[in-house]
Design an enzyme around this catalytic site. Structure first.
Site, PDB file in Angstrom:
ATOM      1  N   VAL A  52       8.930 -18.910  55.844  1.00  0.00           N
ATOM      2  CA  VAL A  52       9.847 -17.985  55.165  1.00  0.00           C
ATOM      3  C   VAL A  52      10.657 -17.170  56.175  1.00  0.00           C
ATOM      4  O   VAL A  52      11.547 -16.406  55.782  1.00  0.00           O
ATOM      5  CB  VAL A  52       9.097 -17.043  54.193  1.00  0.00           C
ATOM      6  CG1 VAL A  52       8.702 -17.763  52.914  1.00  0.00           C
ATOM      7  CG2 VAL A  52       7.883 -16.395  54.849  1.00  0.00           C
ATOM      8  N   TYR A 139      -1.996  -4.752  56.160  1.00  0.00           N
ATOM      9  CA  TYR A 139      -1.777  -5.768  55.131  1.00  0.00           C
ATOM     10  C   TYR A 139      -1.275  -5.114  53.837  1.00  0.00           C
ATOM     11  O   TYR A 139      -0.233  -5.502  53.292  1.00  0.00           O
ATOM     12  CB  TYR A 139      -3.090  -6.533  54.869  1.00  0.00           C
ATOM     13  CG  TYR A 139      -3.032  -7.386  53.632  1.00  0.00           C
ATOM     14  CD1 TYR A 139      -2.126  -8.440  53.540  1.00  0.00           C
ATOM     15  CD2 TYR A 139      -3.874  -7.142  52.551  1.00  0.00           C
ATOM     16  CE1 TYR A 139      -2.056  -9.213  52.400  1.00  0.00           C
ATOM     17  CE2 TYR A 139      -3.814  -7.917  51.405  1.00  0.00           C
ATOM     18  CZ  TYR A 139      -2.901  -8.954  51.333  1.00  0.00           C
ATOM     19  OH  TYR A 139      -2.824  -9.712  50.199  1.00  0.00           O
ATOM     20  N   ARG A 279     -16.355  -2.137  58.270  1.00  0.00           N
ATOM     21  CA  ARG A 279     -15.239  -2.925  58.799  1.00  0.00           C
ATOM     22  C   ARG A 279     -13.958  -2.109  58.646  1.00  0.00           C
ATOM     23  O   ARG A 279     -13.744  -1.508  57.590  1.00  0.00           O
ATOM     24  CB  ARG A 279     -15.161  -4.220  57.984  1.00  0.00           C
ATOM     25  CG  ARG A 279     -14.165  -5.227  58.444  1.00  0.00           C
ATOM     26  CD  ARG A 279     -14.242  -6.502  57.607  1.00  0.00           C
ATOM     27  NE  ARG A 279     -13.669  -6.333  56.282  1.00  0.00           N
ATOM     28  CZ  ARG A 279     -13.512  -7.325  55.401  1.00  0.00           C
ATOM     29  NH1 ARG A 279     -13.915  -8.542  55.714  1.00  0.00           N
ATOM     30  NH2 ARG A 279     -12.987  -7.100  54.230  1.00  0.00           N
TER      31      ARG A 279
HETATM   32  N1  UFG Z   1     -17.784  -8.192  53.215  1.00  0.00           N
HETATM   33  C1  UFG Z   1     -18.988  -8.145  53.884  1.00  0.00           C
HETATM   34  N2  UFG Z   1     -19.344  -9.224  54.652  1.00  0.00           N
HETATM   35  C2  UFG Z   1     -18.554 -10.327  54.770  1.00  0.00           C
HETATM   36  C3  UFG Z   1     -17.318 -10.364  54.078  1.00  0.00           C
HETATM   37  C4  UFG Z   1     -16.965  -9.271  53.316  1.00  0.00           C
HETATM   38  O1  UFG Z   1     -19.727  -7.165  53.810  1.00  0.00           O
HETATM   39  O2  UFG Z   1     -18.919 -11.287  55.492  1.00  0.00           O
HETATM   40  C5  UFG Z   1     -17.397  -7.051  52.372  1.00  0.00           C
HETATM   41  C6  UFG Z   1     -16.100  -6.370  52.818  1.00  0.00           C
HETATM   42  O3  UFG Z   1     -16.350  -5.381  53.801  1.00  0.00           O
HETATM   43  C7  UFG Z   1     -15.596  -5.797  51.494  1.00  0.00           C
HETATM   44  C8  UFG Z   1     -16.081  -6.830  50.456  1.00  0.00           C
HETATM   45  O4  UFG Z   1     -17.149  -7.537  51.072  1.00  0.00           O
HETATM   46  O5  UFG Z   1     -16.221  -4.587  51.230  1.00  0.00           O
HETATM   47  C9  UFG Z   1     -15.018  -7.821  50.059  1.00  0.00           C
HETATM   48  O6  UFG Z   1     -14.438  -8.333  51.254  1.00  0.00           O
HETATM   49  P1  UFG Z   1     -13.496  -9.615  51.300  1.00  0.00           P
HETATM   50  O7  UFG Z   1     -13.202  -9.880  52.749  1.00  0.00           O
HETATM   51  O8  UFG Z   1     -14.116 -10.717  50.497  1.00  0.00           O
HETATM   52  O9  UFG Z   1     -12.192  -9.146  50.529  1.00  0.00           O
HETATM   53  P2  UFG Z   1     -11.292  -7.825  50.746  1.00  0.00           P
HETATM   54  O10 UFG Z   1     -11.731  -6.831  49.707  1.00  0.00           O
HETATM   55  O11 UFG Z   1     -11.262  -7.379  52.154  1.00  0.00           O
HETATM   56  O12 UFG Z   1      -9.838  -8.350  50.463  1.00  0.00           O
HETATM   57  C10 UFG Z   1      -9.521  -9.189  49.378  1.00  0.00           C
HETATM   58  C11 UFG Z   1      -8.324 -10.033  49.813  1.00  0.00           C
HETATM   59  C12 UFG Z   1      -7.131  -9.130  50.021  1.00  0.00           C
HETATM   60  C13 UFG Z   1      -6.904  -8.256  48.805  1.00  0.00           C
HETATM   61  C14 UFG Z   1      -8.134  -7.488  48.432  1.00  0.00           C
HETATM   62  C15 UFG Z   1      -7.874  -6.714  47.164  1.00  0.00           C
HETATM   63  O13 UFG Z   1      -8.615 -10.736  51.020  1.00  0.00           O
HETATM   64  O14 UFG Z   1      -6.017  -9.959  50.252  1.00  0.00           O
HETATM   65  O15 UFG Z   1      -9.214  -8.406  48.246  1.00  0.00           O
HETATM   66  O16 UFG Z   1      -9.033  -6.168  46.609  1.00  0.00           O
HETATM   67  F1  UFG Z   1      -5.947  -7.355  49.061  1.00  0.00           F
END
Ligand code: UFG
Length: 318
Positions: A52, A139, A279
């Site tokens: 893009v 992000y 994190r």
């Molecule tokens: N987590 C862990 N261990 C891991 C992976 C995640 O403890 O190995 C925790 C994270 O700290 C967070 C939760 O699990 O508290 C969810 O984490 P994810 O990485 O699965 O997802 P995120 O909430 O960071 O983000 C996702 C998408 C984003 C979006 C967001 C909106 O990746 O693009 O949801 O809620 F913006």
């Protein structure tokens, strides 16, 4: 109608391509394959390989299209903290290029992949679309900037647009040619990582000192098929000169420990985990108010957390 799906070879985009084809839409996909997979796409779509960030390639991809679903973006919260310029370039500049090329080509209908990360640390739960936006990660900030640019384009150019703010997307879809599900390298998302957790290499839980009932972060998980059904409804619902912002979640929040319990129950085995530090970029709680999606899109999520876990597991088995 032909729809351009940017990022159509990625996880969520490729489910969109599958369901658009199921519903009889013609599809063009624009994807640079930086994180997507060519083999996620059926043979009967037009595929344009490119970014893009390249206006000429966008113009080519828009040929014969009447609408756009825009997924192409960098989308990992922790990566965005490490590489904010990359996120600004691809997400903001890329989306502005797309808006400019849509205007030149006279393509007036847009569904945009926005995110709950635009809200940041919410003051009130559940989060409505008029909640304050104060992103905790680059992000979320880039997606918010694009939402603002789309609002301007709707006012200025009469664009018919809907931004869909996703909460945590999980699950997959089984097609005749196999499963489409998450295939990220590295995988950072909770449920796919949880399914790989072993006693030798347990999943790390990022913080048990958050201000929540059990100290772990709370998220609202939504099945990817429910999510894309809302996109197709949004494609039809968008109105000229209007930009609506709509949350997409299930409306229920689960702590990480609750997700681990549900996943362990679905698999019939206790999944190991270890607690580690927080994190960067994570808000404590994100749960959607989905009344606007119900009203404006006539949409209702129907797939529960157990199905999200089961589908992710089945897809991983191949
Ligand atoms: N987590 C862990 N261990 C891991 C992976 C995640 O403890 O190995 C925790 C994270 O700290 C967070 C939760 O699990 O508290 C969810 O984490 P994810 O990485 O699965 O997802 P995120 O909430 O960071 O983000 C996702 C998408 C984003 C979006 C967001 C909106 O990746 O693009 O949801 O809620 F913006």
């Amino acid at each position: 109608m032909r729809v351009l799906v940017t990022g159509g070879a990625g996880y969520i985009g490729s489910v969109a391509v599958a369901l658009l084809r199921r519903d009889g839409y013609d599809v063009t996909v624009l994807d640079d394959l930086s994180t997507g997979h060519r083999d996620s796409l059926p043979a009967d779509v037009r595929f344009v390989e490119g970014s893009v960030l390249n206006s000429a390639i966008i113009a080519d991809a828009l040929t014969d299209c009447e609408a756009v679903m825009h997924f192409a973006a960098k989308s990992l919260v922790p990566e965005s903290v490490a590489k904010p310029e990359l996120y600004h370039d691809v997400n903001v500049n890329g989306s502005k290029n797309l808006l400019a090329q849509m205007k030149l080509a006279g393509v007036n209908r847009l569904v945009f992949s926005s995110t709950a990360a635009t809200y940041g640390e919410p003051e009130v739960i559940p989060i409505t679309e008029i909640s304050q936006t104060n992103p905790t990660s680059p992000y979320g900030a880039t997606k918010l900037e694009v939402d603002h640019a789309i609002t301007e384009a709707a006012k200025r150019d009469g664009l018919a647009a809907i931004s869909l703010r996703y909460f945590n997307v999980v699950g997959g879809i089984k097609l005749d040619r196999g499963w489409i599900s998450e295939r990220h390298t590295p995988e950072t998302h909770l449920i796919p990582n949880l399914l790989r957790s072993t006693s030798a290499n347990p999943i790390k839980i990022f913080g048990n000192d958050w201000p929540t009932k059990d100290g772990t972060c709370i998220r609202d998980y939504i099945h990817v098929v429910d999510l894309i059904e809302a996109h197709i409804a949004a494609l039809k619902a968008a109105k000229t000169g209007s930009h609506e912002i709509i949350n997409l979640g299930s409306g229920s929040g689960y702590s990480i420990l609750e997700v681990i319990a549900a996943t362990s129950a679905a698999l019939g085995t206790e999944l190991p985990y270890e607690m580690t530090a927080r994190r960067a970029g994570d808000p404590a709680v994100l749960v959607a108010d989905i009344s606007k999606a119900r009203t404006l899109l006539g949409w209702q999520p129907t797939r529960d957390l157990a199905q999200m876990v089961n589908d992710t597991y089945e897809a991983a088995q191949g």
